[in-house]
Design a protein around this motif. Structure first.
Motif, PDB file in Angstrom:
ATOM      1  N   ILE A   1       3.785  -4.767   9.896  1.00 43.10           N
ATOM      2  CA  ILE A   1       3.793  -3.829   8.778  1.00 43.10           C
ATOM      3  C   ILE A   1       5.134  -3.898   8.052  1.00 43.10           C
ATOM      4  O   ILE A   1       5.190  -3.946   6.818  1.00 43.10           O
ATOM      5  CB  ILE A   1       3.531  -2.389   9.268  1.00 43.10           C
ATOM      6  N   ALA A   2       6.224  -3.935   8.826  1.00 46.29           N
ATOM      7  CA  ALA A   2       7.562  -3.973   8.221  1.00 46.29           C
ATOM      8  C   ALA A   2       7.772  -5.252   7.415  1.00 46.29           C
ATOM      9  O   ALA A   2       8.438  -5.235   6.377  1.00 46.29           O
ATOM     10  CB  ALA A   2       8.626  -3.851   9.306  1.00 46.29           C
ATOM     11  N   THR A   3       7.212  -6.380   7.899  1.00 40.60           N
ATOM     12  CA  THR A   3       7.341  -7.635   7.161  1.00 40.60           C
ATOM     13  C   THR A   3       6.676  -7.523   5.798  1.00 40.60           C
ATOM     14  O   THR A   3       7.237  -7.946   4.771  1.00 40.60           O
ATOM     15  CB  THR A   3       6.703  -8.788   7.960  1.00 40.60           C
ATOM     16  N   LEU A   4       5.474  -6.948   5.746  1.00 39.35           N
ATOM     17  CA  LEU A   4       4.776  -6.782   4.466  1.00 39.35           C
ATOM     18  C   LEU A   4       5.486  -5.774   3.572  1.00 39.35           C
ATOM     19  O   LEU A   4       5.573  -5.974   2.356  1.00 39.35           O
ATOM     20  CB  LEU A   4       3.334  -6.341   4.724  1.00 39.35           C
ATOM     21  N   VAL A   5       6.009  -4.716   4.161  1.00 37.13           N
ATOM     22  CA  VAL A   5       6.750  -3.729   3.370  1.00 37.13           C
ATOM     23  C   VAL A   5       7.995  -4.356   2.764  1.00 37.13           C
ATOM     24  O   VAL A   5       8.368  -4.063   1.620  1.00 37.13           O
ATOM     25  CB  VAL A   5       7.117  -2.509   4.248  1.00 37.13           C
ATOM     26  N   SER A   6       8.665  -5.246   3.516  1.00 39.55           N
ATOM     27  CA  SER A   6       9.866  -5.898   2.998  1.00 39.55           C
ATOM     28  C   SER A   6       9.567  -6.793   1.812  1.00 39.55           C
ATOM     29  O   SER A   6      10.461  -7.153   1.054  1.00 39.55           O
ATOM     30  CB  SER A   6      10.536  -6.716   4.111  1.00 39.55           C
ATOM     31  N   MET A   7       8.307  -7.182   1.639  1.00 33.24           N
ATOM     32  CA  MET A   7       7.906  -7.988   0.491  1.00 33.24           C
ATOM     33  C   MET A   7       7.582  -7.123  -0.729  1.00 33.24           C
ATOM     34  O   MET A   7       7.270  -7.642  -1.799  1.00 33.24           O
ATOM     35  CB  MET A   7       6.673  -8.822   0.848  1.00 33.24           C
ATOM     36  N   GLY A   8       7.649  -5.814  -0.563  1.00 32.23           N
ATOM     37  CA  GLY A   8       7.409  -4.918  -1.680  1.00 32.23           C
ATOM     38  C   GLY A   8       6.073  -4.224  -1.661  1.00 32.23           C
ATOM     39  O   GLY A   8       5.756  -3.479  -2.588  1.00 32.23           O
ATOM     40  N   PHE A   9       5.257  -4.454  -0.626  1.00 32.47           N
ATOM     41  CA  PHE A   9       3.947  -3.819  -0.554  1.00 32.47           C
ATOM     42  C   PHE A   9       4.068  -2.398  -0.012  1.00 32.47           C
ATOM     43  O   PHE A   9       4.963  -2.091   0.784  1.00 32.47           O
ATOM     44  CB  PHE A   9       3.007  -4.628   0.347  1.00 32.47           C
ATOM     45  N   ASP A  10       3.133  -1.556  -0.422  1.00 31.66           N
ATOM     46  CA  ASP A  10       3.062  -0.188   0.076  1.00 31.66           C
ATOM     47  C   ASP A  10       2.717  -0.180   1.564  1.00 31.66           C
ATOM     48  O   ASP A  10       1.895  -0.984   2.024  1.00 31.66           O
ATOM     49  CB  ASP A  10       1.995   0.582  -0.722  1.00 31.66           C
ATOM     50  N   ARG A  11       3.351   0.711   2.315  1.00 30.67           N
ATOM     51  CA  ARG A  11       3.158   0.727   3.762  1.00 30.67           C
ATOM     52  C   ARG A  11       1.702   1.024   4.145  1.00 30.67           C
ATOM     53  O   ARG A  11       1.144   0.372   5.018  1.00 30.67           O
ATOM     54  CB  ARG A  11       4.096   1.759   4.397  1.00 30.67           C
TER      55      ARG A  11
END
Length: 293
Positions: free
Chosen positions: A256-266
């Motif tokens: 989840i943190a990897t996707l959030v670091s790309m700018g996606f909503d948690r």
């Protein structure tokens, strides 16, 4: 804003280069040769010192430069997670080679034997500021004594400190790095489509590096998002496309943190991972498709 999961999870190439820069800087410091690493007209065009050309970009000349440089390189590991280790390796070498050619050309044009440029991976660090400026979104804004700041301001301040660390000696290599970053972004010679073979980048994951907090020894060093489009820096708004939640298992926090670091909503990242059976590649494609609608 953060660089994603702590440590070098899914950033094995960055880990290898950060440790290499640190160890090489310590080694030349012990040998008391830090001040002799910077490029000069004398070394390049009169002594034809090829060894200096190969090593000048791998060691900082002072401890403050080392600290700020490694901090920035560690943060910029987010780009390896975004485009994958294979493509990020190309970005590293392209940045370092272009900035080196820029420095050599600059020394040739100035022809000043007394001018010595600062040593260290300035090309890689400052080329990374180009995608950082264009692609990493601001997540928070605040004011200090009436002056507006964002969470990106601290990275810019660290970069400014490094850029001005040796005045002209460091500013000129830094400008070479920015030039390399723009050329990469312009896709010169189709460079953004190129990537190293899988076995080259997977080699880094097999090296017996000391483990860092949050780093997963089983993380793949290949592309996390092998063929994903360029990161747009825009968070996903709204819900992800309707997908069956085929996995009742809660997605791993690091995914989840990897996707959030790309700018996606948690919340959108969590939904996508559940619909993709916790496969981060499939989840990324779901989120990118939602972003395109």
């Amino acid at each position: 804003m953060n660089g994603g999961p702590s440590g070098f999870h899914n950033a094995t190439v960055t880990k290898a280069f950060v440790l290499a820069f640190a160890l090489f800087t310590v080694f030349v410091g012990i040998q008391d040769r830090s001040s002799t690493l910077g490029l000069s007209y004398q070394d390049v065009f009169r002594k034809f010192n090829l060894w200096r050309l190969l090593t000048s970009g791998f060691a900082f000349s002072s401890t403050p430069e080392l600290m700020f440089g490694l901090y920035l390189l560690y943060y910029f590991r987010v780009f390896e997670r975004q485009i994958g280790s294979n493509k990020y390796s190309v970005f590293i070498w392209f940045s370092m080679i272009v900035s080196l050619l820029y420095e050599v050309l600059l020394l040739f044009l100035v022809k000043d034997p007394s001018k010595v440029l600062a040593s260290g991976p300035y090309g890689l660090i400052f080329s990374s500021f180009v995608p950082f400026f264009f692609d990493i979104p601001v997540s928070t804004r605040f004011r200090i004594f009436g002056i507006h700041f964002s969470d990106k301001s601290f990275i810019y301040l660290a970069g400014l400190q490094l850029l001005l660390s040796s005045w002209k000696r460091s500013i000129l290599p830094g400008l070479g790095g920015i030039l390399a970053g723009f050329l990469y972004r312009m896709n010169l010679f189709g460079i953004r489509r190129m990537k190293f073979p899988e076995f080259v980048t997977s080699f880094f994951s097999r090296l017996p590096w000391p483990s860092a907090g949050g780093s997963s020894p089983t993380a793949s060093s290949g592309n996390i998002i092998a063929n994903m489009p360029s990161y747009t820096g825009r968070p996903v708004e709204g819900n992800v496309p309707s997908v069956p939640l085929t996995s009742s298992m809660e997605p791993p926090e690091d995914s989840i943190a990897t996707l959030v670091s790309m700018g996606f909503d948690r919340h959108a990242a969590r939904q996508a991972l559940m619909g993709a059976r916790n496969d981060i590649n499939v989840a990324t494609n779901i989120l990118l498709e939602a972003q395109g609608h």
